[in-house]
Design a protein around this motif. Structure first.
Motif, PDB file in Angstrom:
ATOM      1  N   TYR A  75       0.380   4.036  -3.012  1.00  0.00           N
ATOM      2  CA  TYR A  75      -0.051   5.411  -2.744  1.00  0.00           C
ATOM      3  C   TYR A  75       0.866   6.404  -3.458  1.00  0.00           C
ATOM      4  O   TYR A  75       0.399   7.355  -4.101  1.00  0.00           O
ATOM      5  N   GLN A  76       2.177   6.201  -3.347  1.00  0.00           N
ATOM      6  CA  GLN A  76       3.130   7.123  -3.961  1.00  0.00           C
ATOM      7  C   GLN A  76       3.052   7.099  -5.489  1.00  0.00           C
ATOM      8  O   GLN A  76       3.144   8.142  -6.148  1.00  0.00           O
TER       9      GLN A  76
ATOM     10  N   ALA B 151       0.786  -1.228   0.000  1.00  0.00           N
ATOM     11  CA  ALA B 151       0.000   0.000   0.000  1.00  0.00           C
ATOM     12  C   ALA B 151       0.823   1.285   0.000  1.00  0.00           C
ATOM     13  O   ALA B 151       0.495   2.224  -0.739  1.00  0.00           O
ATOM     14  N   PRO B 152       1.892   1.415   0.815  1.00  0.00           N
ATOM     15  CA  PRO B 152       2.638   2.681   0.803  1.00  0.00           C
ATOM     16  C   PRO B 152       3.202   3.044  -0.568  1.00  0.00           C
ATOM     17  O   PRO B 152       3.184   4.211  -0.963  1.00  0.00           O
TER      18      PRO B 152
ATOM     19  N   ASN C  15       0.398   6.287  -7.361  1.00  0.00           N
ATOM     20  CA  ASN C  15      -0.838   6.950  -7.769  1.00  0.00           C
ATOM     21  C   ASN C  15      -0.755   8.459  -7.579  1.00  0.00           C
ATOM     22  O   ASN C  15      -1.269   9.237  -8.400  1.00  0.00           O
ATOM     23  N   LYS C  16      -0.083   8.878  -6.522  1.00  0.00           N
ATOM     24  CA  LYS C  16       0.072  10.312  -6.269  1.00  0.00           C
ATOM     25  C   LYS C  16       0.860  10.972  -7.403  1.00  0.00           C
ATOM     26  O   LYS C  16       0.501  12.056  -7.881  1.00  0.00           O
TER      27      LYS C  16
END
Length: 492
Positions: free
Chosen positions: A180-181, A176-177, A183-184
């Motif tokens: 997230y990055q 997940a971490p 997709n950001k």
């Protein structure tokens, strides 16, 4: 910094804002060079780019006579010694005018294309600093006769960073971490494309920083990846404000050195006597043997950053770790699974809350990201929180300062029972973290042996390494528990 080559790509948006690989080619432009990641049969931007060593020497730089460019396996081009080079030898020297950096002029001198580039850079958050220098890279790539074209033409046409992975490959990272990055960054590129189009839509051709070339999410992603995987942050004048600090620079030829935590070369910055101009050098940190590739240490980074910024994964990375969110419910579940009674994570006492605030794990500005793995094994804030919350003796806790409670080297600051409960809870947290990966290491290793894409190979390497980090932490904590039990038996 060399990167593994990809296939022909164009970036598009998917429902979850990832940038994916499609077989669609870019639309034909009426200019000399396209700025998108276009179709090509060669790994470099042009089929036969100029000799970079000759170009650096021609521009007043220095290259050791025993240094050559050569293929570096899956990492693409690198630098190799054709004969032994003694420790301390200067390998490469670049005078101030060769590094590519973002403009730092005090005024635009009436150059509106420069002003427009500065205005675009203001839309970029500091954490994505690579995009700022990427704008300058795109400007020079679009410019016919650019001073840096011999260097730019040697850059890879594609990069193996996750923003270029397919949507399925991104999801298969299973972490997940990093998701997230990725997709950001993808959302930023899609949004920034609109900003660029809006800002240059009505400017005159001579005032367009990209000379009228089409700049889309694909070209922005290429530029950001080129910079993040190759730039160095060196001392120099920062943008606009005149303050000295770390300034990103692309260093032709130097950036072909590959990564090692035990490098055989290092970067040195010099200013000549009576001459304030900077000279960037690479010096042999050890004796470099014939056929050895030149390596630099890119930084003590975890594999998230190596994959995100450089497009590779470091096996057995001593700085790799896993991120967890500090969550009372999760930690209660872990301690109960470990057989620890009366956990207080969801409902800490007021005195425990005060300590959590000092650890920045409580309050509006709390930093809830904690880590397992890396040099610390257990992040100090997490260790201290567990020790405090698994203790009911406020007086005993308050005898110790936070540094003591945060140190794994101090074995039982709050007693044997407390430390045993802490270690068991941490091991249970590792089991929970490992269970979030739907595949086992053996399954991943079996997939690696099959014919898979470069991106999927990186995905598998990444998640294998993450699982190994968790397993290593569990082994370390289990050894500590056994040692405590052994010491208790001896004392009895």
């Amino acid at each position: 910094m060399s990167n593994m080559m990809g296939t022909k790509i164009m970036l598009t948006a998917t429902r979850d804002y990832c940038l994916t690989i499609t077989s669609t080619t870019t639309r034909v432009l009426t200019f000399h060079r396209r700025l998108t990641c276009s179709a090509a049969a060669t790994p470099r931007l042009v089929p036969n780019p100029p000799d970079l060593i000759k170009w650096v020497r021609k521009q007043g730089g220095f290259v050791h006579p025993s240094v050559r460019t050569a293929e570096s396996g899956p990492l693409g081009l690198g630098l190799v010694a054709v004969e032994e080079i003694p420790k301390g030898s200067e390998l490469i020297g670049l005078p101030e005018h060769i590094p590519l950096r973002f403009p730092v002029m005090e005024s635009d001198d009436g150059d509106e294309s420069y002003s427009n580039l500065i205005n675009l850079a203001r839309h970029i958050p500091e954490e994505l600093w690579a995009m700022r220098l990427g704008l300058k890279l795109l400007q020079e790539r679009a410019k016919t006769g650019s001073f840096w074209w011999p260097y730019i033409s040697n850059l890879p046409e594609t990069y193996t960073v996750p923003i270029f992975f397919s949507g399925d490959d991104i999801k298969n990272l299973q972490y997940a971490p990093l998701l997230y990055q990725v997709n950001k960054r993808c959302r930023f590129l899609l949004d920034f494309e609109k900003v660029v189009r809006r800002e240059v839509e009505d400017v005159k051709l001579q005032n367009d920083p990209f000379g009228g070339r089409d700049v889309d999410a694909s070209s922005l992603g290429w530029a950001m990846s080129a910079v993040s995987s190759r730039a160095f942050r060196l001392h120099g004048k920062a943008l606009q404000n005149g303050n000295s600090g770390d300034v990103p620079m692309m260093l032709p030829l130097i950036d072909m050195c590959n990564h090692s935590f035990n490098p055989n070369a290092e970067i040195v910055q010099e200013h000549g006597l009576g001459n304030p101009k900077m000279l960037v050098k690479v010096v042999a940190a050890t004796n470099i043997k014939e056929r050895d590739h030149m390596t630099l240490n890119y930084g003590c980074l975890n594999n998230d950053l190596f994959l995100l910024d450089y497009g590779f994964v470091v096996p057995s990375n001593p700085y790799d770790c896993i991120e967890l969110k500090y969550d009372g419910g999760l930690f209660d579940a872990a301690s109960m699974a470990a057989g620890v009674s009366n956990p207080n994570f969801s409902s800490p006492a007021p005195w425990q809350q005060q300590i959590l605030s000092k650890l920045n794990l409580e309050g509006d500005q709390a930093l809830l990201k904690v880590t397992l793995g890396g040099p610390e094994v257990v992040e100090g804030r997490l260790l201290a929180a567990l020790r405090v919350l698994l203790s009911n003796d406020a007086e005993a806790v308050q005898k110790h300062d936070l540094n003591t409670l945060k140190s794994l080297a101090i074995k039982t600051p709050l007693g044997l029972a407390n430390e045993t409960a802490v270690l068991r809870t941490l091991i249970a947290l590792c089991v929970i973290a490992l269970s979030h990966f739907p595949t086992k290491i053996m399954e991943d290793e079996t997939l690696l042996k099959k014919g898979i894409s470069t991106s999927m190979e990186l995905v598998l390497q990444f998640r294998i390494q993450k699982k190994l980090v968790i397993i290593d932490v569990m082994r370390d904590l289990t050894k500590r528990m056994k040692l405590l039990s052994s010491n208790e038996s001896l004392a009895s």
